[in-house]
Motif scaffolding. Structure first.
Motif, PDB file in Angstrom:
ATOM      1  N   ALA A 184       0.853  -1.196   0.000  1.00 45.73           N
ATOM      2  CA  ALA A 184       0.000   0.000   0.000  1.00 45.73           C
ATOM      3  C   ALA A 184       0.892   1.250   0.000  1.00 45.73           C
ATOM      4  O   ALA A 184       1.695   1.435  -0.900  1.00 45.73           O
ATOM      5  N   GLY A 236      -0.536   5.503   6.684  1.00 43.03           N
ATOM      6  CA  GLY A 236      -0.361   4.058   6.709  1.00 43.03           C
ATOM      7  C   GLY A 236      -0.502   3.415   8.065  1.00 43.03           C
ATOM      8  O   GLY A 236      -0.034   2.287   8.269  1.00 43.03           O
ATOM      9  N   THR A 264      -2.902   0.478   7.673  1.00 44.85           N
ATOM     10  CA  THR A 264      -2.263  -0.482   6.784  1.00 44.85           C
ATOM     11  C   THR A 264      -1.229  -1.315   7.529  1.00 44.85           C
ATOM     12  O   THR A 264      -1.089  -2.517   7.290  1.00 44.85           O
ATOM     13  N   ARG A 280      -2.963  -3.975   9.311  1.00 45.67           N
ATOM     14  CA  ARG A 280      -3.407  -5.017   8.381  1.00 45.67           C
ATOM     15  C   ARG A 280      -2.243  -5.929   8.008  1.00 45.67           C
ATOM     16  O   ARG A 280      -2.424  -7.135   7.822  1.00 45.67           O
ATOM     17  N   TRP A 284      -3.513  -3.979  -2.222  1.00 44.94           N
ATOM     18  CA  TRP A 284      -2.362  -3.765  -1.349  1.00 44.94           C
ATOM     19  C   TRP A 284      -1.099  -3.429  -2.123  1.00 44.94           C
ATOM     20  O   TRP A 284      -0.058  -3.164  -1.527  1.00 44.94           O
TER      21      TRP A 284
END
Length: 402
Positions: A45, A67, A70, A73, A97
């Motif tokens: 990402a 981010g 992210t 994740r 992604w």
């Protein structure tokens, strides 16, 4: 569903990251409980060669698009892969992604990289993973290293086959063992099923692989949803879900099983909720469901469904911190004693809906719990909470820039 159970270089990140650490544990002595001490994201990402240090309590801050979510994740993805999930379940939309504008190579391939360093009895063990997102989703490379020595490596040799060629350290009559592994699963998680453990080298590989798997899979995504926490719920097994919609059911269980922890939870609720809280009880309704009540003094109580969003989120996080994995929908390594595992709570928007007082109380509680070593927390917060946390002992704040 496992998705509900998980509901993520030795060089600096560069000029885009500033780390403020207070009370971070020393790596000089090898810890008994394995834990993830570093998360790495490359072409994932918005992240480029990102190295994020993780302490017992780590908060990610930064503006929109930096981010923060992210990174969580990425940690969650590694945790699910370590627990045995297949790649397509972890990344149902893999192209999402890949960085926008990232070009394909000569074969039309695009992808991303994830990695982490796990501290534990086997020493610092690195796991690095290369994932191809297009034209088809698959793991194209994996490397497990210990003290600079490669213990496992995989590579995609034939794109027509749904497998990668793996080689792992043996140090016996044959120094390296080679065999195919599926390209949709984490090879490190499969090693305990493939390595006999008859040589010193094999035992070293097993120790490193098991350390990584134990540390990663002991994770719980916690995202309390106040709108789903207000309704009465049926009595079940009493394990808290990621969205905490069965909070009343879990309180029904903890009320009778651990008076000391329940008393701490009441004290925490009193500190974080508006108005006095003298108790947390559960009421059975005529239809067999239960709802939770907040005691307000002699003869007075309020259904927790009437509490504000911030109060409910605060209460849910306090319950998670004070109870631990035995009352959470989490999938730790069953073959390892719980005393030898550290649960990592992943909380995106830890301070969402909380005022400054509630955020401060929650951080103080989290720092106290995480200092014990059996629980860790990785969360994202806004700048106001991050600024306050920089002065809190035991908290690591990582600032990400867009």
């Amino acid at each position: 569903m496992r998705a509900e159970r998980f509901a993520a270089h030795g060089r600096a990140y560069g000029p885009f990251m500033t780390v403020i650490s207070s009370g971070r544990p020393s790596c000089a002595a090898r810890p008994a409980r394995p834990f993830v001490g570093e998360l790495r994201l490359d072409a994932f990402a918005s992240h480029r060669r990102a190295v994020i240090p993780l302490g017992p309590l780590t908060l990610l801050s930064g503006g929109s698009g930096s981010g923060k979510s992210t990174a969580l994740r990425g940690y969650e993805a590694l945790a699910r892969l370590a627990a045995g999930d297949v790649l397509e379940d972890v990344f149902p939309d893999p192209a999402a992604w890949v960085p926008e504008g990232a070009g394909a190579d000569a074969q039309g391939r695009r992808g991303f990289r994830l990695g982490c360093t796990v501290e534990g009895p086997a020493g610092p063990v690195r796991l690095d993973l290369a994932v191809q997102a297009e034209p088809s989703l698959r793991i194209v490379g994996e490397r497990l290293t210990d003290c600079g020595e490669t213990l496992l490596s995989t590579a995609l040799r034939d794109p027509r086959r749904a497998s990668v060629q793996a080689a792992w350290h043996t140090a016996g009559a044959v120094p390296v063992t080679r065999a195919p592994l599926p390209d949709d699963r984490l090879g490190t998680a499969l090693l305990p099923l493939r390595v006999a453990g008859t040589t010193e080298g094999q035992l070293r590989v097993l120790a490193a692989a098991e350390q990584v798997v134990v540390a990663l899979r002991s994770a719980f995504v916690c995202d309390p949803q106040p709108g789903r926490m207000r309704a009465a719920v049926p009595v079940g097994e009493g394990r808290l879900t990621s969205c905490c919609d069965n909070l009343a059911e879990v309180l029904y269980r903890t009320l009778s099983q651990c008076a000391q922890r329940h008393a701490r939870l009441v004290a925490g609720a009193d500190a974080g909720c508006a108005g006095r809280v003298t108790g947390l009880t559960v009421e059975r309704l005529e239809d067999g469901t239960v709802r939770a009540l907040a005691g307000r003094g002699p003869g007075r109580s309020t259904p927790i469904g009437r509490l504000g969003d911030g109060e409910l989120r605060y209460l849910a996080f306090a319950l998670v911190l004070l109870t631990g994995p035995h009352v959470l929908v989490v999938d730790p390594a069953a073959e390892v004693l719980s005393a030898m595992q550290a649960l990592t709570v992943l909380a995106d928007g830890l301070d969402r809906c909380l005022d400054a007082r509630q955020a401060g109380e929650l951080l103080a509680l989290a720092a106290s719990i995480c200092a014990g070593g059996h629980m860790r927390l990785l969360g994202t917060v806004g700048e106001t909470t991050a600024a306050a946390a920089r002065g809190t002992a035991g908290v690591t704040v990582v600032d990400l820039a867009p």
